[in-house]
Design a protein around this motif. Structure first.
Motif, PDB file in Angstrom:
ATOM      1  N   LEU A 111       0.849  -1.189   0.000  1.00 51.16           N
ATOM      2  CA  LEU A 111       0.000   0.000   0.000  1.00 51.16           C
ATOM      3  C   LEU A 111       0.883   1.236   0.000  1.00 51.16           C
ATOM      4  O   LEU A 111       2.019   1.187   0.456  1.00 51.16           O
ATOM      5  CB  LEU A 111      -0.910   0.025   1.229  1.00 51.16           C
ATOM      6  CG  LEU A 111      -0.230   0.154   2.599  1.00 51.16           C
ATOM      7  CD1 LEU A 111      -1.180   0.759   3.612  1.00 51.16           C
ATOM      8  CD2 LEU A 111       0.273  -1.187   3.093  1.00 51.16           C
ATOM      9  N   GLN A 112       0.359   2.320  -0.539  1.00 51.11           N
ATOM     10  CA  GLN A 112       1.071   3.599  -0.451  1.00 51.11           C
ATOM     11  C   GLN A 112       0.171   4.625   0.218  1.00 51.11           C
ATOM     12  O   GLN A 112       0.248   4.811   1.421  1.00 51.11           O
ATOM     13  CB  GLN A 112       1.582   4.027  -1.828  1.00 51.11           C
ATOM     14  CG  GLN A 112       2.759   3.140  -2.273  1.00 51.11           C
ATOM     15  CD  GLN A 112       3.402   3.581  -3.561  1.00 51.11           C
ATOM     16  OE1 GLN A 112       3.388   4.746  -3.936  1.00 51.11           O
ATOM     17  NE2 GLN A 112       4.014   2.624  -4.264  1.00 51.11           N
ATOM     18  N   CYS A 113      -0.728   5.252  -0.540  1.00 54.58           N
ATOM     19  CA  CYS A 113      -1.577   6.245   0.135  1.00 54.58           C
ATOM     20  C   CYS A 113      -2.591   5.562   1.040  1.00 54.58           C
ATOM     21  O   CYS A 113      -3.117   6.169   1.975  1.00 54.58           O
ATOM     22  CB  CYS A 113      -2.265   7.170  -0.862  1.00 54.58           C
ATOM     23  SG  CYS A 113      -3.751   6.506  -1.655  1.00 54.58           S
ATOM     24  N   GLY A 114      -2.916   4.317   0.762  1.00 55.32           N
ATOM     25  CA  GLY A 114      -3.793   3.555   1.649  1.00 55.32           C
ATOM     26  C   GLY A 114      -5.272   3.806   1.459  1.00 55.32           C
ATOM     27  O   GLY A 114      -6.086   3.289   2.222  1.00 55.32           O
ATOM     28  N   TYR A 115      -5.633   4.583   0.438  1.00 52.00           N
ATOM     29  CA  TYR A 115      -7.052   4.925   0.275  1.00 52.00           C
ATOM     30  C   TYR A 115      -7.841   3.725  -0.237  1.00 52.00           C
ATOM     31  O   TYR A 115      -8.968   3.488   0.175  1.00 52.00           O
ATOM     32  CB  TYR A 115      -7.173   6.105  -0.697  1.00 52.00           C
ATOM     33  CG  TYR A 115      -8.491   6.826  -0.632  1.00 52.00           C
ATOM     34  CD1 TYR A 115      -8.766   7.696   0.416  1.00 52.00           C
ATOM     35  CD2 TYR A 115      -9.447   6.656  -1.614  1.00 52.00           C
ATOM     36  CE1 TYR A 115      -9.972   8.374   0.481  1.00 52.00           C
ATOM     37  CE2 TYR A 115     -10.663   7.328  -1.565  1.00 52.00           C
ATOM     38  CZ  TYR A 115     -10.917   8.191  -0.515  1.00 52.00           C
ATOM     39  OH  TYR A 115     -12.109   8.856  -0.453  1.00 52.00           O
TER      40      TYR A 115
ATOM     41  N   CYS B 123      -1.518   3.894  -6.851  1.00 56.53           N
ATOM     42  CA  CYS B 123      -0.167   4.132  -6.325  1.00 56.53           C
ATOM     43  C   CYS B 123       0.795   2.977  -6.548  1.00 56.53           C
ATOM     44  O   CYS B 123       1.951   3.192  -6.862  1.00 56.53           O
ATOM     45  CB  CYS B 123      -0.206   4.378  -4.814  1.00 56.53           C
ATOM     46  SG  CYS B 123      -1.132   5.810  -4.261  1.00 56.53           S
TER      47      CYS B 123
END
Lengths: 997, 169
Positions: free
Chosen positions: B106-110, B145
């Motif tokens: 995950l990066q931004c996690g949205y 992402c």
């Protein structure tokens, strides 16, 4: 503790694949994104009415019915906004005035026209349907090349033209190089409009505090904070009276979230007008239609080529389409890459013409890659063509022209100072470790079997941390000399509290890039702690945090900017703690080491003191601090690299601080029947200097690659020739999923940057620049083997585009519908619906005729008609509710009947306007008497723009048929007839197959 | 089903992550809005409002559902599970969540909470998918992402070493 310290000494976190400190919060769903921020009681919710037209004059806006709707607190128009705010500042001196809402004209589909604030979002959206806007539709200018011609419609009349800026640059002696070339290779390339479309759209919470004349905003703005003064000037307040806060968590940015700023201003004004806080959450359609897009670019590029494959000069003509407005920091994509226009090549002679053109499309913006994808698409497609034309291996042409080994720092023709690298070695390593030879064998084997297989290459230089002076080059020399700009300031603060715990704040405004983790690694290393010991808080507040114009998250700014500032702040804290500890340990402060939470003498590690005690003394017993030392332990690191100077008198500019190197190659196969591209293998080599966290660095590569695959194969904002917007959903704007994105093989080389103190360069944008063109070159290679000319290969390379190249243009099936009359005024439509049909009405033609021409009976026949007003003879205005699939809305219909031949035929023409879109159309009705009644036959052609056209392309045809069918069913009922004669099994079958209505 | 009236806020009760919760919703209120703005959880993210992106995915009575395409009143009386249910009460990450962390899934996690819910339901049906099968399932979600690499590795690692399939061997 001695052993522990010795072990800990070796433990450095920078450079390690440390797992992210962000993840626990995100994985448990506990992260508070902007939509979760607390709002106080009484907060209003905004909805925005947007233009359905690409270009139209606003004749009148009637908000009275909307204002009376339940829950509505205020309805705000462009005139309200103009009265209390100023247009946004732009880089160029051009009369291109943009306010937060459209004034006088709308200039693109999605242009905000009216803002409603109500007690909840549902009520606000309800009220939009009750706003009546009368437009005079103007011809739109859509094609960027046509827009440059004389006599075209003007997006901004006061400019007198659509071209907003033309600048020519010359470096070296390109004319001589071209005159002496063995051949000139030329290509015209087209790069489309696209965007990485963050999954979280814009969110603004704004409150005006009249007592302080302060606007307090919490939003997912990502900077650059050059646009902060743009907002405060528009709001007519000092910078300090616009407090911008961003939360810690943001659902993706990719550059697009700078373009929230017009909406920040709009919601500030709405709060001031309504006297209450206002919250706005952008929806997906709004985002796709009106947030921002990377500018589409037409490039004419030429290379002066020697027979041995050496390129001695480039000549560029770059035409960028910025849409309806130039919003700060536009036209960045045309200038951010300027210093590095020669890419990875050692080319001394360069001529460039940059043109900025305005069209009736959504305003452009920075989008990941920020000018790089457009520029490298032209350069690397050209280098591929050079190889093809001189019959040389593209890899050999590349090698022959690379910036050679051992010349760093290297000043590129247009001014970039390439800091470090070894490009030839990086390529050789990639060729060997990535297995290019094996891939060539695979291609040859595939081709022997008659398959369409190609290999593509691309090499790029990846700039990071923009020079704030990069846009100055758009101004003439004398003008920019009066106000020189350059540099790029970064800030970070490290605090040690009375109990010795360490916290960090910084100006990077991340959207998922793991900055908290990397800053924790950096500060932990300086202070001899672990990343878990460091609390990093990256929510941001312009009223409290150190910031500058460069603040924000864009242009790969972190690793050579904020990360450096944090290391400087941590070093200051370390120096201060060492000075406090030194007298007690009886060691010179410079000699002390930090590890395992202790400060100690490396010669005698037992001579140690806990860091928390040392820091605590700065709070608990400041009187005991060394002479002249200030209490507390809180240090801010600020830095701006000296290499980032203003443009010089030769127009050279070092547009970025660090320059990484990327070399990619790939193998693709094209399905011969469908034209679908499958990526068989993809190798990407990066030299990004020191990798601060390889796990995160690779994540950036994977992410950039995935978007680049989208750019190469799927993603494009599509406009009709009339400026209608056609890609308003994720079913129309296609985004790659896990099934389309293969895993690339990532290779690294690390040539530390010599200008960034941590040695790190950018890594998050490289593949956005290299991958689209690498895939395009592979597709070209596959097609060229079949003798296809690939000069016009344009992105995205979707199956229909490629199939056309393989098989030629598709011809329409011969059989089918009777020919329809073309639409008279609008040959090129937005979304054109045509249809025809017939029905039987059990009444004589005279009765049908009377019904059609009688006001009351017509009202009863028009589906969803609430009210019908007569404007003139056979000229009506109707208030109707129409549903198209899931989209339902209220429209104003204008219907006119003429060419009346009683009781045989009539022409109907009219328009439909509402918040969901607009349409214009005409149709013909013919009445033929039959034994028991009348055969009614009809045809229609309708052009749609606005929301309905953007979201519903696929379902519109069916919906239009259903509406027309309803109309005639009701006509049958109205003339008193019974049900239609029973449908034949044949026509029912045709209808169910969708062949007949 | 009870009579629902336009413009009337009806009581809606859920068993949300094992606990009874109650709020009020007009018939047209979306479940995503209800969970976020009426109940106050933070994992149900809205990314497209038309069922394509999958960020709002929750389990309704165990079935994978898009909260943005569900009215709150439709879920009245149902058991709704969201990403908040995955970690234990002390906040210790589940093995699946830990795998996401380990593999940088995950990066931004949205998009992540919705993806975790889809995977959770999917692995109950298919404890050891192949990479192709997994990618096929994940194609019901959009992530802008990560390029999906980390999450694919995370799930495969989890299935190999921690999931029901691993234990079965």
């Amino acid at each position: 503790m001695a052993d522990d310290a010795a072990v800990a000494l070796k433990e450095r976190y920078v450079g390690q694949p440390v797992e992210r400190v962000e993840d626990a919060t995100l994985l448990t769903g506990k992260a508070q994104f902007s939509d979760h921020l607390p709002t106080r009681a009484g907060t209003l919710h905004a909805a925005i009415l947007r233009s359905p037209h690409a270009h139209a004059r606003i004749l009148s806006i009637d908000t009275s019915k909307a204002a009376a709707r339940p829950g509505v607190a205020a309805v705000i128009t462009g005139e309200d906004v103009r009265a209390i705010s100023d247009p946004f500042l732009i880089v160029l001196r051009q009369p291109m005035h943009q306010w937060a809402l459209a004034v006088d004209k709308v200039r693109y589909v999605g242009d905000p026209v009216v803002c409603v604030v109500a007690d909840d979002r549902y009520h606000a959206e309800d009220a939009l349907a009750f706003i009546d806007v009368e437009y005079e539709v103007l011809p739109a200018v859509v094609d960027q090349e046509a827009a440059c011609e004389d006599g075209m419609p003007l997006v901004h009349e006061a400019m007198g033209a659509n071209v907003a800026s033309v600048r020519d640059f010359t470096y070296g002696d390109p004319d001589k190089a071209f005159a002496e070339a063995d051949r000139i290779v030329k290509l015209r390339t087209y790069y489309p409009r696209n965007s990485q479309t963050p999954l979280e759209g814009f969110v603004v919470n704004a409150e005006y505090h009249s007592g302080e004349n302060l606007y307090d905003v919490a939003s997912n703005y990502q900077g650059p904070f050059t646009s902060h003064p743009v907002m405060s000037l528009a709001l007519r307040v000092r910078n300090s009276q616009l407090r911008m806060r961003t939360p810690q968590w943001s659902g993706g940015g990719f550059g697009i979230k700078v373009q929230i700023f017009p909406y920040v201003v709009l919601m500030c004004l709405a709060s001031k007008i309504a006297g209450r806080p206002v919250k706005w959450v952008e929806d997906r359609l709004e985002h796709l239609a009106a947030a921002a897009a990377a500018p589409n670019r037409v490039t004419t590029i030429e290379a002066a080529v020697k027979n041995d494959g050496t390129v001695t000069a480039f000549r560029f003509d770059q035409l960028d389409d910025y849409g309806a407005f130039l919003r700060a920091p536009m036209p960045g994509p045309l200038y951010r890459m300027h210093g590095i226009l020669t890419g990875a090549y050692d080319i001394k002679n360069l001529a460039v013409t940059n043109r900025v053109v305005m069209t009736n499309k959504c305003p452009s913006s920075m989008v990941r890659g920020f000018g790089g994808p457009q520029m490298y698409f032209a350069i690397e497609r050209l280098m591929h063509k050079v190889a093809v034309e001189i019959g040389m291996d593209p890899l050999e042409v590349m090698r022959r022209n690379l910036v050679p080994e051992g010349v760093f720092p290297y000043r590129a023709a247009a001014g970039a100072l390439l800091d470090s690298g070894n490009y030839p070695e990086a390529i050789e390593r990639a060729v060997n470790e990535g297995g290019l030879a094996e891939l060539v064998r695979r291609r040859d084997a595939a081709r022997k079997e008659g398959r369409l297989y190609g290999i593509g290459l691309a090499t790029i230089v990846e700039p990071a941390q923009s020079n704030m002076g990069y846009l100055s080059n758009i101004l003439p020399r004398d003008e920019r000399a009066r106000n020189p700009k350059g540099g790029a300031v970064a800030n970070a603060t490290v605090n040690v509290d009375p109990l010795g715990t360490v916290s960090v704040t910084a100006d990077s405004i991340p959207q998922g890039q793991g900055h908290m983790t990397v800053l924790a690694q950096i500060v932990a290393d300086e202070l001899g702690l672990t990343p878990d010991d460091i609390k990093v808080s990256l929510d941001f507040d312009t009223a409290k945090d150190a910031w500058s114009i460069a603040t924000g998250n864009y242009s790969s700014r972190f690793s050579s900017a904020t990360a450096v500032a944090a290391s400087k702040a941590a070093r200051k804290v370390r120096d201060k703690l060492a000075r406090i500890a030194a007298p007690g340990l009886n060691v010179e402060p410079e000699k002390l080491e930090f590890a395992g939470g202790k400060i100690f003498d490396p010669v005698n590690p037992d001579n140690a003191v806990n860091l928390y005690r040392v820091a605590g003394s700065a709070h608990w017993t400041p009187g005991n601090l060394p002479e002249g030392m200030e209490p507390c332990v809180r240090e801010t690191g600020s830095w701006s690299p000296p290499e980032l100077e203003s443009p010089n008198e030769l127009d050279q500019i070092n547009t970025s601080l660090t320059y990484g190197f990327v070399f990619d190659f790939c193998g693709i196969e094209i399905d011969r029947d469908t034209g679908m591209v499958r990526i068989d293998k993809y190798v990407t080599m990066h030299d990004s200097g020191v990798l601060l966290n390889p796990l995160i660095a690779n994540g950036q590569v994977y992410g950039a690659f995935a978007w680049a695959v989208g750019c190469a194969l799927f993603e494009e904002f599509v406009y009709g020739d009339d400026g209608s917007f056609k890609t308003g959903t994720f079913a129309d704007y296609l985004v790659p999923t896990s099934f389309e994105v293969p895993e690339p093989q990532i290779l690294h080389m690390e040539s530390p940057s010599t200008v960034s103190p941590l040695g790190a360069k950018g890594i998050g944008e490289g593949n956005c620049m290299s991958t689209p063109v690498c895939i395009a070159n592979a597709v070209a290679d596959a097609l060229e083997a079949e003798g296809v000319n690939t000069d016009d290969l344009a992105l995205p390379l979707h199956p229909s585009r490629i199939a056309k190249l393989i098989h030629g243009a598709e011809t329409a099936p011969a059989a089918g519908r009777p020919e329809l009359r073309p639409h008279p005024e609008k040959p090129a439509a937005g979304h054109m619906l045509t249809g025809d049909g017939e029905t039987f009405v059990p009444a004589p033609p005279e009765e049908v005729w009377r019904t059609l021409l009688d006001e009351d009976s017509l009202a009863a026949v028009i589906p969803g008609c609430h009210r019908l007003d007569r404007l003139g003879e056979n000229d009506y205005r109707a208030d109707v509710s129409v549903g198209v699939g899931p989209v339902r809305g209220r429209f104003i219909a204008k219907v006119k009947l003429d060419e009346l031949v009683e009781p045989e035929s009539a022409k109907l023409s009219g328009s439909l306007t509402g918040p969901l879109g607009a349409s214009q159309g005409e149709g013909h009705v013919r009445l033929t008497p039959e034994a028991n009644g009348t055969r009614v036959s009809y045809d229609y052609s309708i052009v749609l723009t606005g929301t309905v056209a953007s979201v519903g392309g696929r379902m519109l045809e069916g919906a239009a048929r259903a509406l027309v069918r309803q109309f005639f069913n009701r006509l049958v009922a109205q003339v008193g007839g019974g049900p239609e004669p029973a449908e034949s099994w044949w026509s029912r079958l045709l209808r169910e197959l969708g062949i007949r209505k | 089903m009870p009579q629902l009236n336009r413009d009337v806020r009806h009581p809606v009760s859920l068993t949300l992550n094992g606990k009874k919760v109650q709020g009020h919703a007009e018939p047209r209120m979306l479940l995503s809005d209800f969970l976020t703005h009426e109940i106050g959880i933070t994992s149900c993210h809205v990314g497209c409002e038309h069922g394509v992106c999958g960020a709002c995915t929750v389990l309704i009575d165990g079935n994978v559902s898009r909260a943005c395409l569900t009215f709150a009143v439709q879920a009245d009386g149902a058991a709704v599970d969201t990403a908040e249910s995955l970690a234990d009460d002390e906040g210790e990450l589940s093995a699946l969540q830990q795998a996401f962390k380990k593999h940088h899934g995950l990066q931004c996690g949205y998009c992540t909470p919705g993806i975790l819910m889809s995977i959770t339901a999917y692995l109950k049906e298919k404890p050891k998918p192949t990479e192709d099968e997994l990618r096929d399932m994940l194609s019901g979600h959009l992530c802008r992402c990560t390029g999906y690499v980390g999450m694919v590795r995370a799930v495969l690692d989890y299935c190999e070493n921690s999931g029901a399939g691993a234990k079965a061997e």
